[in-house]
Scaffold this active site. Structure first.
Site, mmCIF file in Angstrom:
data_model
loop_
_atom_site.group_PDB
_atom_site.id
_atom_site.type_symbol
_atom_site.label_atom_id
_atom_site.label_comp_id
_atom_site.label_asym_id
_atom_site.label_seq_id
_atom_site.Cartn_x
_atom_site.Cartn_y
_atom_site.Cartn_z
ATOM 1 C CB CYS A 119 -0.884 0.186 1.027
ATOM 2 S SG CYS A 119 -2.108 -1.486 1.237
ATOM 3 C CG HIS A 252 -3.120 3.676 1.740
ATOM 4 N ND1 HIS A 252 -3.636 3.101 0.582
ATOM 5 C CD2 HIS A 252 -3.117 2.715 2.702
ATOM 6 C CE1 HIS A 252 -4.014 1.836 0.770
ATOM 7 N NE2 HIS A 252 -3.803 1.731 2.136
ATOM 8 C CG ASN A 282 -6.670 -0.693 1.250
ATOM 9 O OD1 ASN A 282 -6.046 -0.220 0.415
ATOM 10 N ND2 ASN A 282 -6.009 -0.857 2.487
HETATM 11 O O1 UT7 Z 1 -3.683 -0.988 3.433
HETATM 12 C C1 UT7 Z 1 -2.763 -1.294 4.608
HETATM 13 C C2 UT7 Z 1 -3.025 -0.793 5.914
HETATM 14 N N1 UT7 Z 1 -4.189 -1.607 6.405
HETATM 15 C C3 UT7 Z 1 -4.679 -0.991 7.143
HETATM 16 O O2 UT7 Z 1 -4.663 0.383 7.512
HETATM 17 C C4 UT7 Z 1 -5.965 -1.734 7.976
HETATM 18 C C5 UT7 Z 1 -5.868 -1.110 9.438
HETATM 19 N N2 UT7 Z 1 -6.985 -2.020 10.303
HETATM 20 C C6 UT7 Z 1 -8.173 -1.666 10.205
HETATM 21 O O3 UT7 Z 1 -8.461 -0.814 9.490
HETATM 22 C C7 UT7 Z 1 -8.817 -2.158 11.222
HETATM 23 O O4 UT7 Z 1 -8.309 -2.859 12.419
HETATM 24 C C8 UT7 Z 1 -10.146 -3.169 10.645
HETATM 25 C C9 UT7 Z 1 -11.051 -2.338 9.806
HETATM 26 C C10 UT7 Z 1 -9.634 -4.137 9.792
HETATM 27 C C11 UT7 Z 1 -10.974 -3.902 11.664
HETATM 28 O O5 UT7 Z 1 -11.376 -3.011 12.766
HETATM 29 P P1 UT7 Z 1 -11.320 -3.088 14.244
HETATM 30 O O6 UT7 Z 1 -12.203 -1.932 14.759
HETATM 31 O O7 UT7 Z 1 -9.714 -3.358 14.418
HETATM 32 O O8 UT7 Z 1 -12.120 -4.532 14.453
HETATM 33 P P2 UT7 Z 1 -11.699 -5.910 15.145
HETATM 34 O O9 UT7 Z 1 -10.821 -6.347 14.185
HETATM 35 O O10 UT7 Z 1 -11.034 -5.628 16.546
HETATM 36 O O11 UT7 Z 1 -12.930 -6.698 15.386
HETATM 37 C C12 UT7 Z 1 -14.027 -6.288 15.867
HETATM 38 C C13 UT7 Z 1 -15.107 -7.371 16.048
HETATM 39 C C14 UT7 Z 1 -14.695 -8.802 15.970
HETATM 40 O O12 UT7 Z 1 -15.830 -9.588 16.800
HETATM 41 P P3 UT7 Z 1 -15.600 -9.749 18.249
HETATM 42 O O13 UT7 Z 1 -14.379 -10.724 18.343
HETATM 43 O O14 UT7 Z 1 -15.504 -8.693 18.996
HETATM 44 O O15 UT7 Z 1 -16.758 -10.501 18.586
HETATM 45 C C15 UT7 Z 1 -14.480 -9.264 14.814
HETATM 46 O O16 UT7 Z 1 -14.740 -10.787 14.606
HETATM 47 O O17 UT7 Z 1 -15.640 -7.339 14.537
HETATM 48 C C16 UT7 Z 1 -15.763 -8.586 13.984
HETATM 49 N N3 UT7 Z 1 -15.600 -8.521 12.451
HETATM 50 C C17 UT7 Z 1 -16.612 -8.163 11.704
HETATM 51 N N4 UT7 Z 1 -17.988 -8.094 12.134
HETATM 52 C C18 UT7 Z 1 -18.882 -7.820 10.960
HETATM 53 C C19 UT7 Z 1 -14.430 -8.197 11.752
HETATM 54 N N5 UT7 Z 1 -14.759 -8.118 10.490
HETATM 55 C C20 UT7 Z 1 -16.198 -8.017 10.407
HETATM 56 C C21 UT7 Z 1 -16.833 -7.919 9.357
HETATM 57 N N6 UT7 Z 1 -18.374 -7.773 9.541
HETATM 58 N N7 UT7 Z 1 -16.665 -7.507 8.186
#
Ligand code: UT7
Length: 325
Positions: A119, A252, A282
């Site tokens: 990225c 980005h 993204n």
């Molecule tokens: O381009 C390269 C750089 N990449 C990035 O900058 C990405 C950086 N990371 C992020 O943007 C975020 O970490 C994400 C958008 C990927 C995830 O957001 P988050 O607020 O960190 O969520 P999380 O991974 O902590 O997940 C929270 C909850 C989990 O459920 P529990 O364990 O709390 O029950 C996940 O299983 O959300 C759940 N979850 C979803 N729920 C519905 C994860 N993906 C999904 C989904 N739909 N698509």
């Protein structure tokens, strides 16, 4: 004598198929995987993304974006003597996308190569092309970011498959007596390779390892907010400018929360942040030139304005560039 490079023109291209969050939720539901428009919008700001049709590759998308950038620069492909392509989803192991796009455009025999910094790839490619133009090694450089991430997504992993889209963006850099690319900074930390990767490879005629994108989203998020602020401050310092002097931040487009958090730390208000993540998702190395071209063509970014570009991606890699447009 010219000692700087500047952006002569921009271009971009999105494949026609739009996939909304609801479309994606319906597709995942067929396999019993739950997601929703509300979750995706709240956590990322993404509303829809574009997916390339089967058989369409990053060379196809990159060629369209390149033609538009060359036109916008008022040049013809014959004027381009360097092509640097940023991509992690090339058409082939080799030759490079840059060579394949050169042949399609009919550019003469200057240097052609790809840069692989995921990225952060466009910032890397822009910085490399800037050095070539500044040193006189090249005159007019075509810098392209092009990706088909839909082809490396694991649609059984809701934590990653909702985040990415396909597209391409390009700029033409040419020589200038006054700065264009004022300053850039590039960094990497290979010790963090495991938090964002596509570890598969071709060996003995077979794909070995997992050929799909894997990410520890929270770990990347934590790193992203830290390194993006630091590298943005680094280029502002190199250029002797402050956040107040930035007309547009062109980050980005990975996650609206990361983008606006970084802007706030730098004292840049949200209305001066180019935001296309809602409509593009993204698109990895394509995201910055896509956002840049979108804002240029919408009349938001105008000649004479100062732009701050920044990105972080797999590697980890990260970088920023300060550009007088
Ligand atoms: O381009 C390269 C750089 N990449 C990035 O900058 C990405 C950086 N990371 C992020 O943007 C975020 O970490 C994400 C958008 C990927 C995830 O957001 P988050 O607020 O960190 O969520 P999380 O991974 O902590 O997940 C929270 C909850 C989990 O459920 P529990 O364990 O709390 O029950 C996940 O299983 O959300 C759940 N979850 C979803 N729920 C519905 C994860 N993906 C999904 C989904 N739909 N698509």
């Amino acid at each position: 004598m010219s000692i700087y490079s500047r952006i002569l023109g921009t271009g971009s291209y999105l494949p026609p198929e739009t996939v909304t969050n609801d479309d994606l939720a319906a597709r995942l539901a067929l396999d019993g995987i739950e997601t929703s428009d509300a979750w995706i919008v709240e956590r990322t700001g993404i509303r829809e993304r574009h997916f390339a049709a089967a058989g369409v590759g990053s060379v196809d998308l990159g060629e369209h974006a390149a033609r538009r950038a060359i036109d916008a620069a008022g040049l013809s492909p014959q004027d381009v003597d360097l092509i640097v392509v940023a991509t992690s989803t090339p058409d082939m192991i080799f030759p490079s996308n840059a060579a394949l796009i050169q042949a399609r455009l009919g550019c003469p025999g200057g240097a052609v190569f790809d840069v692989q910094a995921v990225c952060a790839g466009f910032i890397y490619a822009l910085s490399v092309a800037d050095q070539f133009v500044r040193s006189g090694m090249a005159r007019n450089a075509l810098v392209i970011g092009t990706e088909v991430f839909s082809q490396i997504l694991d649609f059984s992993d809701r934590g990653t498959c909702v985040l990415f889209g396909d597209g391409a963006g390009a700029v033409v850099l040419g020589p200038s007596d006054t700065p264009g690319v004022v300053a850039s900074a590039l960094h990497g930390d290979g010790r963090q390779a495991g938090i964002l990767r596509t570890p598969g490879r071709v060996c003995g005629g077979k794909v070995t390892g997992h050929p799909f994108l894997e990410m520890d989203g929270q770990a990347v998020f934590k790193q992203a907010v830290h390194v993006l602020e630091n590298v943005a401050r680094e280029v502002l310092g190199k250029a002797g400018r402050s956040g107040d002097e930035v007309d547009w931040m062109v980050p980005h487009q990975a996650n609206i929360r990361i983008m606006l958090h970084t802007a706030k730390k730098l004292g840049i208000p949200p209305e001066r942040v180019v935001q296309t993540v809602a409509w593009h998702g993204n698109t990895s190395a394509a995201s910055i030139p896509l956002a840049l071209d979108t804002a240029v063509r919408a009349g938001q970014i105008r000649r004479g304005q100062t732009l701050l570009l920044e990105a972080v991606g797999g590697g980890l890699t990260w970088g920023a560039a300060l550009v007088d447009y």
